[in-house]
Design a protein around this motif. Structure first.
Motif, PDB file in Angstrom:
ATOM      1  N   LEU A  24      10.452  11.827   1.221  1.00 52.90           N
ATOM      2  CA  LEU A  24      11.011  10.590   0.708  1.00 52.90           C
ATOM      3  C   LEU A  24      10.011  10.110  -0.337  1.00 52.90           C
ATOM      4  CD1 LEU A  24      13.172   8.364   1.038  1.00 52.90           C
ATOM      5  CD2 LEU A  24      11.624   7.304   2.693  1.00 52.90           C
ATOM      6  N   GLU A  25      10.358  10.242  -1.611  1.00 49.34           N
ATOM      7  CA  GLU A  25       9.423   9.910  -2.679  1.00 49.34           C
ATOM      8  C   GLU A  25       9.590   8.457  -3.082  1.00 49.34           C
ATOM      9  OE1 GLU A  25       8.766  12.753  -5.664  1.00 49.34           O
ATOM     10  OE2 GLU A  25       9.279  14.419  -4.346  1.00 49.34           O
ATOM     11  N   MET A  26       8.452   7.809  -3.318  1.00 49.37           N
ATOM     12  CA  MET A  26       8.447   6.387  -3.654  1.00 49.37           C
ATOM     13  C   MET A  26       7.539   6.135  -4.855  1.00 49.37           C
ATOM     14  SD  MET A  26       8.191   4.706   0.118  1.00 49.37           S
ATOM     15  CE  MET A  26       9.563   3.584   0.170  1.00 49.37           C
ATOM     16  N   THR A  27       7.893   5.101  -5.593  1.00 53.70           N
ATOM     17  CA  THR A  27       7.056   4.619  -6.688  1.00 53.70           C
ATOM     18  C   THR A  27       6.695   3.176  -6.368  1.00 53.70           C
ATOM     19  OG1 THR A  27       8.233   6.027  -8.236  1.00 53.70           O
ATOM     20  CG2 THR A  27       6.918   4.259  -9.178  1.00 53.70           C
ATOM     21  N   CYS A  28       5.431   2.827  -6.586  1.00 51.33           N
ATOM     22  CA  CYS A  28       4.940   1.498  -6.222  1.00 51.33           C
ATOM     23  C   CYS A  28       4.708   0.630  -7.458  1.00 51.33           C
ATOM     24  CB  CYS A  28       3.665   1.626  -5.393  1.00 51.33           C
ATOM     25  SG  CYS A  28       3.905   2.629  -3.906  1.00 51.33           S
ATOM     26  N   GLY A  75      -8.117   3.991   8.247  1.00 53.46           N
ATOM     27  CA  GLY A  75      -7.811   2.567   8.227  1.00 53.46           C
ATOM     28  C   GLY A  75      -6.560   2.225   7.445  1.00 53.46           C
ATOM     29  N   LEU A  76      -5.795   3.252   7.017  1.00 52.08           N
ATOM     30  CA  LEU A  76      -4.570   2.991   6.263  1.00 52.08           C
ATOM     31  C   LEU A  76      -3.434   2.590   7.194  1.00 52.08           C
ATOM     32  CD1 LEU A  76      -4.615   5.870   3.637  1.00 52.08           C
ATOM     33  CD2 LEU A  76      -5.165   3.448   3.289  1.00 52.08           C
ATOM     34  N   ILE A  77      -2.636   1.634   6.742  1.00 52.16           N
ATOM     35  CA  ILE A  77      -1.478   1.131   7.481  1.00 52.16           C
ATOM     36  C   ILE A  77      -0.275   1.177   6.547  1.00 52.16           C
ATOM     37  CG2 ILE A  77      -0.460  -0.863   8.637  1.00 52.16           C
ATOM     38  CD1 ILE A  77      -3.376  -1.858   9.133  1.00 52.16           C
ATOM     39  N   TRP A  78       0.797   1.824   6.985  1.00 54.96           N
ATOM     40  CA  TRP A  78       2.051   1.910   6.232  1.00 54.96           C
ATOM     41  C   TRP A  78       3.059   0.982   6.893  1.00 54.96           C
ATOM     42  CZ3 TRP A  78       4.044   3.414   1.868  1.00 54.96           C
ATOM     43  CH2 TRP A  78       5.412   3.624   1.767  1.00 54.96           C
ATOM     44  N   ILE A  79       3.592   0.032   6.130  1.00 58.22           N
ATOM     45  CA  ILE A  79       4.599  -0.886   6.647  1.00 58.22           C
ATOM     46  C   ILE A  79       5.829  -0.770   5.756  1.00 58.22           C
ATOM     47  CG2 ILE A  79       5.221  -3.280   7.104  1.00 58.22           C
ATOM     48  CD1 ILE A  79       2.275  -3.809   7.686  1.00 58.22           C
ATOM     49  N   PRO A  82      13.496  -2.732   5.018  1.00 56.48           N
ATOM     50  CA  PRO A  82      14.580  -2.160   4.205  1.00 56.48           C
ATOM     51  C   PRO A  82      14.429  -2.347   2.688  1.00 56.48           C
ATOM     52  CG  PRO A  82      15.493  -3.198   6.146  1.00 56.48           C
ATOM     53  CD  PRO A  82      14.030  -3.534   6.130  1.00 56.48           C
ATOM     54  N   ALA A  83      13.826  -3.422   2.239  1.00 57.18           N
ATOM     55  CA  ALA A  83      13.740  -3.697   0.805  1.00 57.18           C
ATOM     56  C   ALA A  83      12.571  -3.022   0.100  1.00 57.18           C
ATOM     57  CB  ALA A  83      13.657  -5.199   0.574  1.00 57.18           C
ATOM     58  N   LYS A  84      11.488  -2.748   0.812  1.00 54.79           N
ATOM     59  CA  LYS A  84      10.290  -2.163   0.185  1.00 54.79           C
ATOM     60  C   LYS A  84       9.309  -1.718   1.257  1.00 54.79           C
ATOM     61  CE  LYS A  84       7.472  -6.320  -0.293  1.00 54.79           C
ATOM     62  NZ  LYS A  84       6.610  -7.051  -1.200  1.00 54.79           N
ATOM     63  N   ALA A  85       8.221  -1.110   0.808  1.00 53.18           N
ATOM     64  CA  ALA A  85       7.155  -0.687   1.714  1.00 53.18           C
ATOM     65  C   ALA A  85       5.817  -0.990   1.052  1.00 53.18           C
ATOM     66  CB  ALA A  85       7.285   0.796   2.023  1.00 53.18           C
ATOM     67  N   MET A  86       4.769  -0.964   1.860  1.00 54.33           N
ATOM     68  CA  MET A  86       3.429  -1.188   1.317  1.00 54.33           C
ATOM     69  C   MET A  86       2.407  -0.400   2.118  1.00 54.33           C
ATOM     70  SD  MET A  86       2.628  -5.044   2.627  1.00 54.33           S
ATOM     71  CE  MET A  86       4.250  -5.635   2.249  1.00 54.33           C
ATOM     72  N   LEU A  87       1.322  -0.076   1.465  1.00 61.71           N
ATOM     73  CA  LEU A  87       0.209   0.616   2.092  1.00 61.71           C
ATOM     74  C   LEU A  87      -0.986  -0.320   2.074  1.00 61.71           C
ATOM     75  CD1 LEU A  87      -0.744   3.339   3.305  1.00 61.71           C
ATOM     76  CD2 LEU A  87      -1.437   3.987   0.979  1.00 61.71           C
ATOM     77  N   LEU A  88      -1.533  -0.590   3.253  1.00 61.01           N
ATOM     78  CA  LEU A  88      -2.662  -1.508   3.399  1.00 61.01           C
ATOM     79  C   LEU A  88      -3.896  -0.746   3.839  1.00 61.01           C
ATOM     80  CD1 LEU A  88      -0.729  -4.144   5.528  1.00 61.01           C
ATOM     81  CD2 LEU A  88      -1.050  -4.172   3.053  1.00 61.01           C
ATOM     82  N   ALA A  94      -6.783  -5.490   2.558  1.00 61.88           N
ATOM     83  CA  ALA A  94      -6.007  -5.714   1.343  1.00 61.88           C
ATOM     84  C   ALA A  94      -4.995  -4.583   1.133  1.00 61.88           C
ATOM     85  CB  ALA A  94      -6.955  -5.769   0.147  1.00 61.88           C
ATOM     86  N   PRO A  95      -3.946  -4.872   0.355  1.00 60.85           N
ATOM     87  CA  PRO A  95      -3.006  -3.804   0.021  1.00 60.85           C
ATOM     88  C   PRO A  95      -3.620  -2.837  -0.983  1.00 60.85           C
ATOM     89  CG  PRO A  95      -2.254  -5.924  -0.859  1.00 60.85           C
ATOM     90  CD  PRO A  95      -3.518  -6.172  -0.112  1.00 60.85           C
ATOM     91  N   VAL A  96      -3.276  -1.558  -0.849  1.00 58.64           N
ATOM     92  CA  VAL A  96      -3.695  -0.558  -1.832  1.00 58.64           C
ATOM     93  C   VAL A  96      -2.513  -0.119  -2.679  1.00 58.64           C
ATOM     94  CG1 VAL A  96      -5.800   0.757  -1.411  1.00 58.64           C
ATOM     95  CG2 VAL A  96      -4.040   0.837   0.262  1.00 58.64           C
ATOM     96  N   ALA A  97      -1.321  -0.236  -2.134  1.00 61.39           N
ATOM     97  CA  ALA A  97      -0.098   0.056  -2.879  1.00 61.39           C
ATOM     98  C   ALA A  97       0.959  -0.919  -2.366  1.00 61.39           C
ATOM     99  CB  ALA A  97       0.335   1.495  -2.665  1.00 61.39           C
ATOM    100  N   ASN A  98       1.568  -1.638  -3.284  1.00 63.72           N
ATOM    101  CA  ASN A  98       2.528  -2.675  -2.894  1.00 63.72           C
ATOM    102  C   ASN A  98       3.863  -2.437  -3.595  1.00 63.72           C
ATOM    103  OD1 ASN A  98       3.490  -4.955  -1.632  1.00 63.72           O
ATOM    104  ND2 ASN A  98       2.460  -6.383  -3.001  1.00 63.72           N
TER     105      ASN A  98
END
Length: 110
Positions: A24-28, A75-79, A82-88, A94-98
Motif C-alpha cells: 500500500l503505497e503512500m505519499t506524505c 520508537g516509530l509509531i504508525w497511526i 480512514p482519512a490519513k496516516a502519520m508516522l511518529l 514528534a511526527p516524522v511523516a504527516n
C-alpha cells in the motif's frame, strides 16, 4: 531464543504468502514516500518501508478505532485513520511523516 527466531520466521512467511502482502503505497505532506505491507485492518503485524529501511511493526490496541502499530526498537509509531496516516517518533515526541495518503485517499479529499 529459538522460539523468538521461529516466531519471526512465521511472521515473515505469513507476510510473504498472504494476499495482503501487496504494498500500500503512500505519499506524505512533504513528498515523503512509504509503503505498508500487510492488512492494517486485520493483521497484528505490518511491515513499513520508509527512508530506505524496513520496520516490522506490532499492532497496539486502541479504543478510538485508529490503527496503531509500533516498532519498539526504533520508537516509530504508525497511526492510521480512514482519512490519513502519520508516522511518529516516540523518542523525539514528534511526527516524522504527516498527512500520509494513498492515491485513493487523495482523490477522496478533493
Amino acid at each position: 531464543m529459538r522460539s523468538s527466531i521461529l516466531s519471526a520466521v512465521i511472521v515473515l512467511l505469513s507476510l510473504m504468502t498472504s494476499d495482503s502482502a501487496v504494498a500500500l503505497e503512500m505519499t506524505c505532506e512533504y513528498g515523503e514516500h512509504m509503503a505498508i505491507f500487510g492488512d492494517e485492518n486485520r493483521d497484528n503485524m505490518i511491515e513499513l518501508h520508509w527512508g530506505g529501511d524496513a520496520y516490522r511493526m506490532q499492532r497496539v490496541p486502541t479504543t478510538t478505532g485508529a490503527h496503531r502499530f509500533e516498532h519498539f526498537d526504533s520508537g516509530l509509531i504508525w497511526i492510521s485513520i480512514p482519512a490519513k496516516a502519520m508516522l511518529l517518533d516516540r523518542r523525539l515526541g514528534a511526527p516524522v511523516a504527516n498527512d500520509c495518503r494513498t492515491g485513493a485517499m487523495q482523490r477522496q479529499r478533493r
